[in-house]
Design a protein around this motif. Structure first.
Motif, mmCIF file in Angstrom:
data_model
loop_
_atom_site.group_PDB
_atom_site.id
_atom_site.type_symbol
_atom_site.label_atom_id
_atom_site.label_comp_id
_atom_site.label_asym_id
_atom_site.label_seq_id
_atom_site.Cartn_x
_atom_site.Cartn_y
_atom_site.Cartn_z
ATOM 1 N N SER A 176 0.970 -1.138 -0.015
ATOM 2 C CA SER A 176 -0.170 -0.086 -0.128
ATOM 3 C C SER A 176 0.805 1.250 -0.069
ATOM 4 O O SER A 176 0.429 2.237 0.477
ATOM 5 C CB SER A 176 -0.973 0.059 1.265
ATOM 6 O OG SER A 176 -2.103 -0.935 1.334
ATOM 7 N N ASN A 177 2.201 1.037 -0.384
ATOM 8 C CA ASN A 177 2.901 2.421 -0.461
ATOM 9 C C ASN A 177 3.128 2.866 -1.716
ATOM 10 O O ASN A 177 3.901 3.723 -1.818
ATOM 11 C CB ASN A 177 4.461 1.804 0.244
ATOM 12 C CG ASN A 177 5.187 0.714 -0.972
ATOM 13 O OD1 ASN A 177 4.153 -0.053 -1.485
ATOM 14 N ND2 ASN A 177 6.471 0.691 -0.755
ATOM 15 N N ASN A 178 2.051 2.874 -2.558
ATOM 16 C CA ASN A 178 1.970 3.381 -3.729
ATOM 17 C C ASN A 178 1.679 4.981 -3.341
ATOM 18 O O ASN A 178 0.674 5.055 -2.645
ATOM 19 C CB ASN A 178 1.024 2.935 -4.825
ATOM 20 C CG ASN A 178 1.487 1.407 -5.010
ATOM 21 O OD1 ASN A 178 2.683 1.278 -5.343
ATOM 22 N ND2 ASN A 178 0.630 0.614 -5.097
ATOM 23 N N GLN A 179 2.153 5.921 -4.208
ATOM 24 C CA GLN A 179 1.674 7.388 -3.961
ATOM 25 C C GLN A 179 0.165 7.540 -4.455
ATOM 26 O O GLN A 179 -0.531 7.004 -5.412
ATOM 27 C CB GLN A 179 2.358 8.168 -4.974
ATOM 28 C CG GLN A 179 2.380 9.803 -4.801
ATOM 29 C CD GLN A 179 3.234 10.247 -3.564
ATOM 30 O OE1 GLN A 179 3.941 9.340 -3.165
ATOM 31 N NE2 GLN A 179 2.474 11.397 -3.156
ATOM 32 N N LEU A 180 -0.548 8.116 -3.584
ATOM 33 C CA LEU A 180 -1.865 8.373 -3.708
ATOM 34 C C LEU A 180 -2.231 9.569 -4.631
ATOM 35 O O LEU A 180 -1.542 10.499 -4.681
ATOM 36 C CB LEU A 180 -2.651 8.567 -2.264
ATOM 37 C CG LEU A 180 -2.683 7.451 -0.965
ATOM 38 C CD1 LEU A 180 -3.139 7.939 0.179
ATOM 39 C CD2 LEU A 180 -3.246 6.222 -1.608
ATOM 40 N N ASN A 181 -3.144 9.304 -5.265
ATOM 41 C CA ASN A 181 -3.662 10.460 -6.044
ATOM 42 C C ASN A 181 -4.541 11.492 -5.307
ATOM 43 O O ASN A 181 -4.898 11.314 -4.152
ATOM 44 C CB ASN A 181 -4.241 9.771 -7.386
ATOM 45 C CG ASN A 181 -5.571 9.237 -7.200
ATOM 46 O OD1 ASN A 181 -6.394 9.748 -6.406
ATOM 47 N ND2 ASN A 181 -5.988 8.250 -8.023
ATOM 48 N N ARG A 182 -4.701 12.539 -5.817
ATOM 49 C CA ARG A 182 -5.389 13.555 -5.331
ATOM 50 C C ARG A 182 -6.946 13.313 -4.485
ATOM 51 O O ARG A 182 -7.150 13.440 -3.508
ATOM 52 C CB ARG A 182 -5.577 14.980 -6.177
ATOM 53 C CG ARG A 182 -6.198 16.074 -5.413
ATOM 54 C CD ARG A 182 -5.655 16.626 -4.083
ATOM 55 N NE ARG A 182 -6.449 17.860 -3.901
ATOM 56 C CZ ARG A 182 -6.142 18.355 -2.570
ATOM 57 N NH1 ARG A 182 -5.358 17.810 -1.763
ATOM 58 N NH2 ARG A 182 -6.795 19.573 -2.287
ATOM 59 N N ARG A 183 -7.333 12.612 -5.713
ATOM 60 C CA ARG A 183 -8.868 12.237 -5.152
ATOM 61 C C ARG A 183 -8.901 11.120 -3.967
ATOM 62 O O ARG A 183 -9.662 11.198 -3.053
ATOM 63 C CB ARG A 183 -9.583 11.508 -6.503
ATOM 64 C CG ARG A 183 -9.794 12.456 -7.597
ATOM 65 C CD ARG A 183 -10.975 11.986 -8.403
ATOM 66 N NE ARG A 183 -11.613 12.854 -9.521
ATOM 67 C CZ ARG A 183 -12.467 12.615 -9.949
ATOM 68 N NH1 ARG A 183 -13.289 11.437 -10.252
ATOM 69 N NH2 ARG A 183 -12.976 13.565 -11.174
ATOM 70 N N GLN A 184 -7.854 10.130 -3.737
ATOM 71 C CA GLN A 184 -7.601 9.285 -2.857
ATOM 72 C C GLN A 184 -7.377 10.012 -1.659
ATOM 73 O O GLN A 184 -7.930 9.540 -0.661
ATOM 74 C CB GLN A 184 -6.603 8.353 -3.166
ATOM 75 C CG GLN A 184 -7.254 7.185 -4.395
ATOM 76 C CD GLN A 184 -6.000 6.149 -4.597
ATOM 77 O OE1 GLN A 184 -4.761 6.733 -4.904
ATOM 78 N NE2 GLN A 184 -5.941 5.187 -4.917
ATOM 79 N N GLU A 185 -6.631 10.935 -1.598
ATOM 80 C CA GLU A 185 -6.271 11.784 -0.542
ATOM 81 C C GLU A 185 -7.456 12.604 0.080
ATOM 82 O O GLU A 185 -7.713 12.355 1.344
ATOM 83 C CB GLU A 185 -5.096 12.577 -0.982
ATOM 84 C CG GLU A 185 -3.511 12.137 -0.960
ATOM 85 C CD GLU A 185 -2.643 13.241 -1.277
ATOM 86 O OE1 GLU A 185 -3.256 14.539 -1.311
ATOM 87 O OE2 GLU A 185 -1.505 12.957 -1.476
#
Length: 288
Positions: A176-185
């Motif tokens: 789960s260490n992938n960079q989150l996109n703006r919508r996920q954040e």
């Protein structure tokens, strides 16, 4: 309305025997061996409003843990993560279970971790089954944290560093260490805010303002991540807490409905049944 259950309250209400070694640790991060906990639990433990972040590393044995409406059967080797604000219950526990249990105050989470790291922690599935290698590496880190926090003068910076290493290792193991996109954040920050503010704030505009986005954009973010609207997610959290009130109190369903600011009992019953699958009356009867 119900209050979050902290660590000392949990010991007083749901454990038997002399538990002084588990009480009154002033540190915002606490760690115990499961051998100090599992044999003394009053099982089953009813739903509680979790007042801390919980991390359990199970190296031997099993337990059944309910988070919201879902029951997780945890079998060693595994890690269970349960975050502040959830409604939780413990169905069964192997009294010979081994491993560690870590409790972290919510304020400590925000002071130790960057926002991006906290969001990554929330993306981890509550239950993570471990490989032999992953289990061994985590066991060493938990052991180091236990030794440090149980010295006479724990070194705060070291214990926080060990906790951070633990959680980052779990994130890595869970992929789960992938960079989150703006919508996920935005969606995940919204969910955190709902768990912390639902008692006073049920209007979507409050959360949109806090996140500095429009209501429409917030709804799109939440829908893309959780497949439900912002309003539906707020209702889901409210219903989770109504389950706790139905179980713990003798108040009427109408009183609970109005306490949670539902417009009327029929609407509350309809939403409750849609989310839980049974009516509030049936839920209370089954729970008792």
């Amino acid at each position: 309305m119900e209050k979050p259950v902290n660590a000392d309250e949990f010991v007083d209400r749901f454990m038997v025997g002399s538990m002084e070694h588990l009480r009154h640790q002033l540190s915002p991060v606490k760690i115990f061996r499961l051998t100090e906990i599992a044999p003394y639990l009053k099982i089953p433990i009813p739903p509680i409003f979790l007042g801390y972040n919980l991390l359990v590393h199970l190296t031997e044995g099993y337990f059944e843990h309910q988070i919201g409406p879902k029951v997780y059967v945890v079998k060693a080797p595994a890690v269970l993560i349960n975050t502040y604000g959830n409604i939780s219950a413990i169905r069964s526990v192997d009294t010979s279970a081994k491993g560690h249990c870590v409790l972290v105050n919510d304020s400590a989470m925000t002071s130790i971790f960057r926002e991006q790291e906290i969001l990554n922690i929330f993306t981890v599935s509550p239950l993570l089954n471990l490989s032999t290698e992953g289990n061994s590496s985590l066991d060493k880190l938990f052991g180091l944290l236990y030794d440090e926090l149980h010295t006479e003068t724990p070194y705060k910076e070291l214990s926080e560093s060990l906790l951070k290493s633990l959680l980052l290792k779990i994130i890595k193991l869970s992929a789960s260490n992938n960079q989150l996109n703006r919508r996920q954040e935005i969606a995940m920050m919204f969910k955190q805010l709902v768990h912390k503010n639902f008692k006073k704030e049920k209007n979507i505009s409050f959360y949109a303002d806090r996140l500095a986005v429009s209501i429409n954009y917030l709804n799109r973010c939440v829908s893309s991540v959780y497949n439900k609207s912002s309003k539906e997610l707020i209702l889901e959290v409210l219903v989770m807490h109504s389950q706790l009130l139905l179980f713990e109190s003798t108040r009427s369903i109408a009183d609970i409905c109005y306490e949670l600011d539902f417009p009327d009992p029929s609407y509350f019953s309809r939403i409750f049944k849609k989310i839980v699958g049974i009516s509030p009356t049936t839920y209370r009867k089954n729970a008792k």
